[in-house]
Motif scaffolding. Structure first.
Motif, short mmCIF file in Angstrom:
data_model
loop_
_atom_site.label_atom_id
_atom_site.label_comp_id
_atom_site.label_asym_id
_atom_site.label_seq_id
_atom_site.Cartn_x
_atom_site.Cartn_y
_atom_site.Cartn_z
N GLY A 19 -36.59 -16.79 -15.35
CA GLY A 19 -36.25 -16.11 -16.59
C GLY A 19 -37.08 -14.84 -16.74
O GLY A 19 -38.07 -14.65 -16.03
N ARG A 20 -36.66 -13.99 -17.65
CA ARG A 20 -37.42 -12.75 -17.89
C ARG A 20 -38.53 -12.97 -18.90
O ARG A 20 -39.63 -12.45 -18.76
N SER A 21 -38.23 -13.72 -19.95
CA SER A 21 -39.25 -14.04 -20.96
C SER A 21 -39.09 -15.51 -21.35
O SER A 21 -37.98 -15.96 -21.68
N VAL A 22 -40.19 -16.25 -21.32
CA VAL A 22 -40.15 -17.69 -21.60
C VAL A 22 -41.21 -18.03 -22.62
O VAL A 22 -42.37 -17.60 -22.50
N PHE A 23 -40.82 -18.81 -23.63
CA PHE A 23 -41.74 -19.24 -24.67
C PHE A 23 -41.62 -20.75 -24.86
O PHE A 23 -40.61 -21.37 -24.51
N LEU A 24 -42.68 -21.32 -25.44
CA LEU A 24 -42.70 -22.75 -25.77
C LEU A 24 -42.86 -22.91 -27.27
O LEU A 24 -43.61 -22.17 -27.91
N SER A 25 -42.13 -23.88 -27.82
CA SER A 25 -42.29 -24.21 -29.23
C SER A 25 -42.09 -25.70 -29.40
O SER A 25 -41.47 -26.35 -28.55
N GLY A 26 -42.65 -26.25 -30.48
CA GLY A 26 -42.50 -27.68 -30.66
C GLY A 26 -43.02 -28.16 -31.99
O GLY A 26 -43.42 -27.36 -32.86
N SER A 27 -43.01 -29.47 -32.14
CA SER A 27 -43.48 -30.06 -33.39
C SER A 27 -44.96 -29.75 -33.61
O SER A 27 -45.43 -29.70 -34.76
N PHE A 28 -45.69 -29.52 -32.52
CA PHE A 28 -47.13 -29.23 -32.64
C PHE A 28 -47.38 -27.81 -33.17
O PHE A 28 -48.50 -27.46 -33.53
N THR A 29 -46.34 -26.96 -33.22
CA THR A 29 -46.46 -25.64 -33.85
C THR A 29 -45.63 -25.59 -35.13
O THR A 29 -45.40 -24.53 -35.67
N ARG A 30 -45.17 -26.78 -35.54
CA ARG A 30 -44.28 -26.92 -36.70
C ARG A 30 -43.00 -26.10 -36.50
O ARG A 30 -42.37 -25.69 -37.46
N TRP A 31 -42.66 -25.88 -35.24
CA TRP A 31 -41.45 -25.14 -34.86
C TRP A 31 -41.42 -23.73 -35.46
O TRP A 31 -40.36 -23.12 -35.58
N SER A 32 -42.60 -23.23 -35.82
CA SER A 32 -42.64 -21.92 -36.49
C SER A 32 -43.28 -20.84 -35.62
O SER A 32 -43.37 -19.69 -36.03
N HIS A 84 -44.88 -36.09 -29.56
CA HIS A 84 -44.58 -34.67 -29.76
C HIS A 84 -43.20 -34.33 -29.19
O HIS A 84 -42.73 -34.95 -28.24
N GLN A 85 -42.56 -33.33 -29.82
CA GLN A 85 -41.29 -32.80 -29.34
C GLN A 85 -41.47 -31.32 -29.00
O GLN A 85 -42.28 -30.64 -29.63
N TYR A 86 -40.70 -30.84 -28.01
CA TYR A 86 -40.84 -29.43 -27.63
C TYR A 86 -39.55 -28.93 -26.99
O TYR A 86 -38.71 -29.72 -26.50
N LYS A 87 -39.38 -27.59 -27.00
CA LYS A 87 -38.26 -26.93 -26.34
C LYS A 87 -38.76 -25.61 -25.77
O LYS A 87 -39.85 -25.14 -26.12
N PHE A 88 -37.93 -25.04 -24.90
CA PHE A 88 -38.26 -23.75 -24.29
C PHE A 88 -37.29 -22.69 -24.81
O PHE A 88 -36.10 -22.97 -24.99
#
Length: 483
Positions: free
Chosen positions: A26-39, A65-69
């Protein structure tokens, strides 16, 4: 090293460093999840030398914990990792134990599906692991007493169970007559998809030895020697018994002794316990032990029941302790915390034996020589960055038996990569041969994989880069259990 970020938490909460890896590019990849309150989107950085692999290290408190990319503007999850349908669509999940000394693992028990072929491609999908620099801080700690108790319980189990428990409900065992031409014998092994077979001597009325892939390796090396005592023409009519005589002569030359080296058949009976069989395999340095039974006191009219191996015995151990793994605390230890296997020496370690490796461009002749000299059943194949590409095994040599390919190749000119391509259509279980794990994976996960048919060793690699770190074999595990 990527910077380690912390999740907001209550003061005093133990945070566990976790490495999240997205190996799909990918060109730009980020992580987010319940541990960041999805914010919050946490930027992931490309791994050095692997631009298609992105990673980020994040400290998480124990719990669920839950997470997505977020990849190139789209939310993505990995369908091969544990996942659920939640408020934010399909999300991956990870459960960290409340014990801060426990290493978080994603094992086949919680992962979706049990397909070993999919599991073998671990490093093409999301990985969650403890950061290397923090590994020593979170290693599970068990006492020496617990280690000894685990070993004693495994030893007691093996002592109480016999070879009969290894016998399948149905199956076949192939044996070869010693008067069979060597060329035909290896063709049979190739067609049957097996790598060794016991030898039957009609005149003696008994089993007298085995023919294995190592014999084929030695024959090809002998054919490649200018001063060989064996020619390709002779191989057409050369019997197995005749080859064994040549092999005995070669052993005499190699050992430098005045008498030929002879080896009797290593076998066991159906009433022998599994511990004795395991020790016999280890001490005699063989891969399998034929289980032979005779109703006569003199041993006449023997029946070949099964070919016992460490893989089958390990499967019995896994099956027996599967529902009571807590009785073996040692299974929770990460493989890197146990004195097993052969590991790549670290900088400054001059007392550790280097790990033998091959390059794709290495000649087949050098591969065969290395297999014999290193007394190894397999050699990892790595690229210029020492990242694992494949593995070359003794059994791979059997592919050359197809259509007598060995008669029109030059061992010094054919590369290992070409040899593997030659056998790709022949062995459907290639993916099982190259099973991989992380150094932080538990002993339980390693032995579960080693217990699968066709798997004789686990290659330990670095997450993301797949850089070779070590090899753990079946014999390594049993030496550790029974030492």
């Amino acid at each position: 090293m990527d910077p380690v970020r912390d999740v907001g938490s209550v003061v005093g909460t133990v945070l566990i460093p976790m490495r999240f890896v997205w190996p799909y590019g990918g060109r730009s990849v980020f992580l987010s999840g319940s541990f960041t309150r999805w914010s919050e989107l946490l930027p992931m950085s490309p791994v050095e030398g692997c631009p298609a692999v992105f990673q980020v290290i994040y400290r998480l408190p124990p719990g669920y914990h839950q997470y997505k990319f977020f990849v190139d503007g789209e939310w993505r999850h990995d369908e091969h990792q544990p996942y659920v349908h939640g408020q934010y669509g399909i999300v991956n999940t990870v459960l960290l134990a409340t014990d801060p000394n426990y290493i978080p693992l994603i094992t086949s028990d919680i992962a979706s599906g049990n397909n070993m072929d999919v599991d073998n491609e671990t490093f093409r999908r999301v990985q969650v692991r403890v950061a290397d620099d923090a590994l020593s801080e979170v290693l599970p700690r068990i006492s020496d007493t617990d280690v000894q108790i685990s070993r004693q319980r495994i030893s007691a189990f093996l002592s109480k169970h016999t070879a009969y428990e290894l016998l399948p409900e149905s199956g076949k065992v192939v044996a070869l007559d010693v008067d069979l031409p060597v060329k035909q014998a290896f063709h049979i092994l190739h067609e049957q998809g097996i790598y060794m077979a016991p030898l039957w001597d009609m005149c003696k009325g008994q089993f007298v030895g085995v023919l294995s892939a190592l014999d084929f390796v030695l024959i090809l090396r002998e054919l490649g020697n200018r001063g060989s005592n064996l020619t390709e023409e002779e191989l057409e009519t050369h019997t197995i018994s005749a080859w064994k005589e040549v092999k005995s002569y070669l052993n005499k030359q190699n050992n430098g002794h005045g008498t030929a080296f002879s080896r009797h058949l290593i076998h066991a009976g159906p009433y022998d316990n599994l511990k004795d069989i395991s020790m016999k395999i280890l001490h005699k340095e063989v891969s399998t032990v034929p289980i032979i039974h005779s109703t006569s006191e003199d041993g006449s009219f023997p029946q070949l029941l099964h070919l016992a191996s460490l893989s089958g015995i390990l499967k019995c151990i896994c099956r027996y302790f599967r529902n009571c793994s807590s009785s073996l605390p040692i299974l929770q230890l990460p493989i890197c915390a146990i004195p097993v296997g052969t590991w790549v020496p670290k900088i400054g370690e001059s007392n550790r034996r280097p790990l033998a490796v091959l390059r794709p461009s290495s000649s087949l002749a050098s591969a065969l020589n290395l297999l014999v000299q290193a007394q190894a059943s397999s050699i990892p194949i790595v690229d210029d960055n020492d990242s694992l590409l494949d593995i070359y095994c003794r059994s791979d040599i059997m592919a050359l038996a197809k259509d007598k390919a060995y008669t029109h190749i030059n061992l010094d000119e054919m590369t290992v990569q070409q040899a593997l391509q030659l056998g790709q259509d022949a062995y459907e279980l290639r993916s099982q041969r190259c099973q991989m794990c992380l150094r932080s994976d538990s002993l339980h996960k390693v032995i579960e994989r080693l217990a699968n048919p066709g798997v004789r060793r686990i290659v330990i690699v670095e997450a993301g880069s797949k850089r070779l770190e070590g090899i753990v074999s079946l014999s390594d595990i049993f030496k550790f259990f029974l030492s």
